[in-house]
Design a protein around this motif. Structure first.
Motif, PDB file in Angstrom:
ATOM      1  N   PRO A  73      56.974  43.415  43.727  1.00 19.68           N
ATOM      2  CA  PRO A  73      56.780  41.996  43.385  1.00 19.68           C
ATOM      3  C   PRO A  73      55.454  41.412  43.850  1.00 19.68           C
ATOM      4  O   PRO A  73      54.816  40.663  43.116  1.00 19.68           O
ATOM      5  CB  PRO A  73      57.965  41.301  44.068  1.00 19.68           C
ATOM      6  CG  PRO A  73      58.995  42.363  44.215  1.00 19.68           C
ATOM      7  CD  PRO A  73      58.234  43.638  44.444  1.00 19.68           C
ATOM      8  N   VAL A  74      55.030  41.733  45.070  1.00 17.99           N
ATOM      9  CA  VAL A  74      53.778  41.146  45.551  1.00 17.99           C
ATOM     10  C   VAL A  74      52.594  41.694  44.765  1.00 17.99           C
ATOM     11  O   VAL A  74      51.645  40.967  44.447  1.00 17.99           O
ATOM     12  CB  VAL A  74      53.590  41.354  47.075  1.00 17.99           C
ATOM     13  CG1 VAL A  74      53.353  42.810  47.426  1.00 17.99           C
ATOM     14  CG2 VAL A  74      52.440  40.500  47.597  1.00 17.99           C
ATOM     15  N   PHE A  75      52.636  42.968  44.401  1.00 16.97           N
ATOM     16  CA  PHE A  75      51.577  43.546  43.576  1.00 16.97           C
ATOM     17  C   PHE A  75      51.552  42.863  42.205  1.00 16.97           C
ATOM     18  O   PHE A  75      50.475  42.563  41.672  1.00 16.97           O
ATOM     19  CB  PHE A  75      51.788  45.056  43.405  1.00 16.97           C
ATOM     20  CG  PHE A  75      50.738  45.728  42.563  1.00 16.97           C
ATOM     21  CD1 PHE A  75      49.579  46.224  43.141  1.00 16.97           C
ATOM     22  CD2 PHE A  75      50.899  45.863  41.196  1.00 16.97           C
ATOM     23  CE1 PHE A  75      48.595  46.833  42.367  1.00 16.97           C
ATOM     24  CE2 PHE A  75      49.926  46.464  40.407  1.00 16.97           C
ATOM     25  CZ  PHE A  75      48.774  46.957  41.001  1.00 16.97           C
ATOM     26  N   TYR A  76      52.728  42.611  41.648  1.00 17.27           N
ATOM     27  CA  TYR A  76      52.857  41.995  40.320  1.00 17.27           C
ATOM     28  C   TYR A  76      52.144  40.642  40.280  1.00 17.27           C
ATOM     29  O   TYR A  76      51.392  40.343  39.347  1.00 17.27           O
ATOM     30  CB  TYR A  76      54.344  41.832  39.999  1.00 17.27           C
ATOM     31  CG  TYR A  76      54.666  41.321  38.617  1.00 17.27           C
ATOM     32  CD1 TYR A  76      54.333  42.051  37.477  1.00 17.27           C
ATOM     33  CD2 TYR A  76      55.348  40.117  38.445  1.00 17.27           C
ATOM     34  CE1 TYR A  76      54.664  41.598  36.217  1.00 17.27           C
ATOM     35  CE2 TYR A  76      55.687  39.647  37.185  1.00 17.27           C
ATOM     36  CZ  TYR A  76      55.343  40.398  36.064  1.00 17.27           C
ATOM     37  OH  TYR A  76      55.670  39.940  34.809  1.00 17.27           O
ATOM     38  N   VAL A  77      52.370  39.828  41.317  1.00 15.95           N
ATOM     39  CA  VAL A  77      51.768  38.494  41.354  1.00 15.95           C
ATOM     40  C   VAL A  77      50.278  38.590  41.696  1.00 15.95           C
ATOM     41  O   VAL A  77      49.437  37.935  41.063  1.00 15.95           O
ATOM     42  CB  VAL A  77      52.506  37.592  42.366  1.00 15.95           C
ATOM     43  CG1 VAL A  77      51.798  36.242  42.500  1.00 15.95           C
ATOM     44  CG2 VAL A  77      53.955  37.387  41.925  1.00 15.95           C
TER      45      VAL A  77
ATOM     46  N   LEU B 259      53.270  29.494  28.722  1.00 15.36           N
ATOM     47  CA  LEU B 259      52.450  29.513  29.933  1.00 15.36           C
ATOM     48  C   LEU B 259      52.215  28.098  30.461  1.00 15.36           C
ATOM     49  O   LEU B 259      52.335  27.831  31.665  1.00 15.36           O
ATOM     50  CB  LEU B 259      51.132  30.219  29.641  1.00 15.36           C
ATOM     51  CG  LEU B 259      50.225  30.581  30.823  1.00 15.36           C
ATOM     52  CD1 LEU B 259      50.991  31.281  31.934  1.00 15.36           C
ATOM     53  CD2 LEU B 259      49.072  31.442  30.337  1.00 15.36           C
ATOM     54  N   LEU B 260      51.908  27.173  29.571  1.00 15.27           N
ATOM     55  CA  LEU B 260      51.705  25.786  29.983  1.00 15.27           C
ATOM     56  C   LEU B 260      52.986  25.196  30.580  1.00 15.27           C
ATOM     57  O   LEU B 260      52.932  24.436  31.545  1.00 15.27           O
ATOM     58  CB  LEU B 260      51.244  24.947  28.788  1.00 15.27           C
ATOM     59  CG  LEU B 260      49.801  25.195  28.328  1.00 15.27           C
ATOM     60  CD1 LEU B 260      49.589  24.638  26.931  1.00 15.27           C
ATOM     61  CD2 LEU B 260      48.813  24.564  29.310  1.00 15.27           C
ATOM     62  N   ALA B 261      54.123  25.594  29.996  1.00 16.98           N
ATOM     63  CA  ALA B 261      55.399  25.080  30.495  1.00 16.98           C
ATOM     64  C   ALA B 261      55.643  25.504  31.937  1.00 16.98           C
ATOM     65  O   ALA B 261      56.007  24.683  32.791  1.00 16.98           O
ATOM     66  CB  ALA B 261      56.548  25.556  29.603  1.00 16.98           C
TER      67      ALA B 261
ATOM     68  N   VAL C 288      57.441  34.276  37.707  1.00 16.05           N
ATOM     69  CA  VAL C 288      57.626  33.759  36.339  1.00 16.05           C
ATOM     70  C   VAL C 288      56.269  33.475  35.703  1.00 16.05           C
ATOM     71  O   VAL C 288      56.015  33.825  34.546  1.00 16.05           O
ATOM     72  CB  VAL C 288      58.508  32.484  36.360  1.00 16.05           C
ATOM     73  CG1 VAL C 288      58.528  31.820  34.986  1.00 16.05           C
ATOM     74  CG2 VAL C 288      59.927  32.825  36.796  1.00 16.05           C
ATOM     75  N   ILE C 289      55.385  32.832  36.469  1.00 22.91           N
ATOM     76  CA  ILE C 289      54.042  32.532  35.950  1.00 22.91           C
ATOM     77  C   ILE C 289      53.293  33.827  35.637  1.00 22.91           C
ATOM     78  O   ILE C 289      52.650  33.951  34.587  1.00 22.91           O
ATOM     79  CB  ILE C 289      53.240  31.685  36.961  1.00 22.91           C
ATOM     80  CG1 ILE C 289      53.863  30.285  37.091  1.00 22.91           C
ATOM     81  CG2 ILE C 289      51.775  31.568  36.536  1.00 22.91           C
ATOM     82  CD1 ILE C 289      53.250  29.428  38.190  1.00 22.91           C
ATOM     83  N   ALA C 290      53.375  34.799  36.546  1.00 24.78           N
ATOM     84  CA  ALA C 290      52.692  36.082  36.334  1.00 24.78           C
ATOM     85  C   ALA C 290      53.184  36.745  35.051  1.00 24.78           C
ATOM     86  O   ALA C 290      52.392  37.263  34.257  1.00 24.78           O
ATOM     87  CB  ALA C 290      52.915  37.003  37.531  1.00 24.78           C
ATOM     88  N   GLY C 291      54.501  36.716  34.821  1.00 23.96           N
ATOM     89  CA  GLY C 291      55.054  37.310  33.613  1.00 23.96           C
ATOM     90  C   GLY C 291      54.556  36.617  32.365  1.00 23.96           C
ATOM     91  O   GLY C 291      54.170  37.274  31.376  1.00 23.96           O
TER      92      GLY C 291
ATOM     93  N   LEU D 265      42.456  27.742  30.416  1.00 24.42           N
ATOM     94  CA  LEU D 265      43.848  28.104  30.680  1.00 24.42           C
ATOM     95  C   LEU D 265      43.923  29.301  31.626  1.00 24.42           C
ATOM     96  O   LEU D 265      44.739  29.326  32.555  1.00 24.42           O
ATOM     97  CB  LEU D 265      44.565  28.417  29.364  1.00 24.42           C
ATOM     98  CG  LEU D 265      46.036  28.838  29.480  1.00 24.42           C
ATOM     99  CD1 LEU D 265      46.858  27.789  30.216  1.00 24.42           C
ATOM    100  CD2 LEU D 265      46.624  29.101  28.090  1.00 24.42           C
ATOM    101  N   ASN D 266      43.075  30.296  31.389  1.00 24.31           N
ATOM    102  CA  ASN D 266      43.041  31.468  32.261  1.00 24.31           C
ATOM    103  C   ASN D 266      42.757  31.052  33.701  1.00 24.31           C
ATOM    104  O   ASN D 266      43.421  31.492  34.644  1.00 24.31           O
ATOM    105  CB  ASN D 266      41.948  32.424  31.774  1.00 24.31           C
ATOM    106  CG  ASN D 266      41.775  33.622  32.696  1.00 24.31           C
ATOM    107  OD1 ASN D 266      42.536  34.569  32.654  1.00 24.31           O
ATOM    108  ND2 ASN D 266      40.741  33.578  33.537  1.00 24.31           N
ATOM    109  N   ASN D 267      41.768  30.184  33.875  1.00 22.87           N
ATOM    110  CA  ASN D 267      41.394  29.753  35.225  1.00 22.87           C
ATOM    111  C   ASN D 267      42.478  28.877  35.864  1.00 22.87           C
ATOM    112  O   ASN D 267      42.650  28.882  37.081  1.00 22.87           O
ATOM    113  CB  ASN D 267      40.068  29.001  35.189  1.00 22.87           C
ATOM    114  CG  ASN D 267      38.911  29.918  34.822  1.00 22.87           C
ATOM    115  OD1 ASN D 267      39.111  31.098  34.553  1.00 22.87           O
ATOM    116  ND2 ASN D 267      37.707  29.384  34.787  1.00 22.87           N
ATOM    117  N   ALA D 268      43.195  28.126  35.014  1.00 25.80           N
ATOM    118  CA  ALA D 268      44.301  27.316  35.527  1.00 25.80           C
ATOM    119  C   ALA D 268      45.381  28.211  36.115  1.00 25.80           C
ATOM    120  O   ALA D 268      45.941  27.924  37.187  1.00 25.80           O
ATOM    121  CB  ALA D 268      44.880  26.448  34.407  1.00 25.80           C
ATOM    122  N   VAL D 269      45.683  29.314  35.439  1.00 30.29           N
ATOM    123  CA  VAL D 269      46.680  30.255  35.949  1.00 30.29           C
ATOM    124  C   VAL D 269      46.225  30.829  37.292  1.00 30.29           C
ATOM    125  O   VAL D 269      46.989  30.884  38.253  1.00 30.29           O
ATOM    126  CB  VAL D 269      46.936  31.398  34.947  1.00 30.29           C
ATOM    127  CG1 VAL D 269      47.876  32.444  35.545  1.00 30.29           C
ATOM    128  CG2 VAL D 269      47.520  30.841  33.658  1.00 30.29           C
TER     129      VAL D 269
END
Length: 550
Positions: free
Chosen positions: A425-429, A466-468, A495-498, A527-531
């Protein structure tokens, strides 16, 4: 449109309806801030509010009537595409693409402050956690509290609270005596006392005390010398371990100080006149059964000496005298009885029992190759903080311990946490954050910048998703603080990472081949930078790094 903007717009609609005589409620019932949340299902819209249900009672009308009134006004707000009424009066709000997309720009511009609120401004919190006895290294239970407690402190701070991280240094009582006897036995080359402590760390500390004081064994009271110096060395080692784990305390409170400065004795005299204490069989008792305890507790024994709980009461009073509004104690699984005792202690002083909160953490088990990991090189009988960090690293240790509800037992699979894959999980995020940085570097190399922003261009299904989830992030922090549950942050980052990985696979920031750079590319970079910003903000609250390359 950000949640804050929508909340303000709804509040304005309510005020206009009130001024027009359409909404008949007391003026004080009108909220200045309306809570909006993401619906569980995206099919129900972008945002939802239950404000109609809240106003139904003061208005004396069914909530659906208020919802119908509000929906007509809300539908006229620029950026609102549609308003649906669900159930007894929930309002589901759908934004047009441009209004929804504005969030990406708002997040980038907010930077590190995105997700922060002032909801807890004015609340002074004493957060006590870990507080392991200075008789050995921090074991897994204490390590869990270090991860969860420090994350909770950071989350409280993000909501505007004034937080003091406190470590209660148990340097008074029987456990310290056992520790001193164990050190002395080791120094003499004798086996550890039957009720004492073993492990290599006892030999290490005894050896260090001997090196600093070659003649200690011939001193007048060698056990007392080992006690004083051994406790200091052990606690220095504990502080160093915590610091390496990214956890530093504002206050290290010495239990012994309560007895040395007479605080306990003074308090006991005051408590004798309290309606929450009574005299029976020559002893003074606290009526803790009134607060859910299984039996009343002796505070002053029949011989006049203070019982253990007396120190707890004096410590709580000390915290309140220091001006804390809320005293949160994070205790181990074997401390369930303390919930009622500490609340009773507050009441005994004539204070509000709700000033006390006790969070109970459950057990942590390590698993490797499908089998439990039990032995420690240093402690001999338990796995320590150093053991866990040595195997998986600080980031993986902190993240894995913080991503579960603290009131549940957890099994930590070391084989998973050492993998460089999405199974970890930590790697995923962290990989999602690193990917946002890589996309940013590639965009710069291709000449894509943020010189333009067209919110309406973010209309792909993966962009809506993604925005949601980005928009849900501030609400997740509010709930994490309110329910004392940092794991909500970790789970939402996943969830955001997914959602980000799915968007990455479907939408390009940099144009293909000889394609021209358009405002779609530039807007997607926003959007990319927001994530990346939200992932970095969230990881920071968990005390975990946000690497730019992996």
């Amino acid at each position: 449109m950000t949640p804050e903007e929508l909340s303000a717009a709804i509040a304005t609609c309510l005020k206009e309806a009130f001024d027009a005589g359409e909404l008949n409620v007391p003026a004080q019932a009108l909220p200045t801030e309306v809570r909006v949340e993401r619906p569980k299902s995206r099919e129900h819209g972008d945002w939802a509010t239950n404000i109609a249900l809240q106003l139904a009672k003061p208005a004396g009308v069914p909530p659906r009537k208020i919802a119908e009134l509000l929906s007509t006004r809300l539908a006229q707000i620029p950026g609102v595409s549609k308003v649906d009424i669900a159930g007894p009066g929930f309002l589901n709000i759908i934004l047009d693409a441009a209004a929804a997309g504005e969030l990406a720009k708002a997040i980038v511009e907010a930077g590190k402050s995105y997700g922060t609120t002032t909801a807890m401004v004015g609340t002074k919190i004493n957060l006590e956690f870990v507080s392991a006895n200075p008789t050995g290294p921090i074991h897994l239970g204490g390590t869990r509290w270090a991860a969860v407690g420090d994350s909770l402190a950071r989350i409280f701070l993000s909501q505007g609270a004034d937080v003091t991280r406190e470590y209660y240094f148990n340097d008074h009582g029987n456990q310290i005596d056992k520790f001193a006897r164990s050190l002395l036995a080791s120094a003499k080359g004798e086996p550890a006392p039957e009720d004492g402590y073993g492990g290599a760390y006892i030999q290490d500390i005894a050896g260090e005390v001997m090196a600093n004081n070659p003649d200690i064994l011939s001193s007048e009271d060698p056990q007392e010398e080992f006690r004083a110096q051994g406790v200091e060395l052990m606690f220095a080692a504990i502080r160093a371990s915590l610091h390496e784990f990214g956890v530093d305390f504002d206050v290290y409170f010495h239990e012994n100080s309560l007895f040395e400065d007479g605080a306990v004795e003074k308090l006991l005299e005051q408590l004798k006149g309290s309606g929450n204490m009574y005299l029976k069989d020559g002893a003074w008792w606290l009526n803790s059964t009134d607060y859910g305890d299984d039996k009343d507790r002796v505070v002053i024994k029949s011989d006049g000496n203070a019982a253990y709980i007396a120190g707890d009461i004096a410590y709580f009073k000390n915290k309140r005298d220091r001006g804390f509004d809320l005293c949160i104690y994070m205790l181990g699984a074997d401390h369930h009885g303390y919930v009622a005792r500490l609340k009773a202690a507050a009441a005994a002083m004539g204070d509000d029992a709700n000033r006390v909160e006790v969070l109970i953490g459950q057990m942590v088990n390590l698993v490797q190759d499908g089998k439990p990991v039990r032995m420690s090189k240093r402690a001999g009988t338990v796995v320590t903080m150093e053991d866990l960090v040595e195997i998986v690293g600080t980031d993986a240790a902190r993240y894995s311990l913080a991503r579960f509800s603290s009131d549940s037992n957890i099994d930590i699979d070391l084989d998973v946490l050492t993998k460089k894959s999405n199974e970890n999980p930590v790697f995923y995020v962290q990989y999602a954050h690193a990917r946002t940085c890589a996309v940013g570097r590639n965009a710069e190399a291709a000449g894509v910048d943020r010189s333009a922003f067209d919110a309406g261009a973010l209309n792909h299904a993966t962009e809506s998703e993604l925005l949601a989830v980005l928009g849900q992030y501030p609400g997740v922090l509010v709930h994490a603080a309110a329910f004392r549950e940092p794991h909500r942050v970790a789970r939402h980052l996943e969830v955001i990472a997914g959602a980000y990985h799915r968007w990455y696979d479907a939408c390009r920031v940099t144009p293909m081949g000889e394609e021209a750079i358009t405002d779609v590319n530039r807007t997607r970079l926003w959007l990319n930078n927001a994530v990346g910003q939200v992932l970095a903000n969230g990881l920071s609250l968990l005390g975990v790094s946000a690497p730019e390359r992996m």
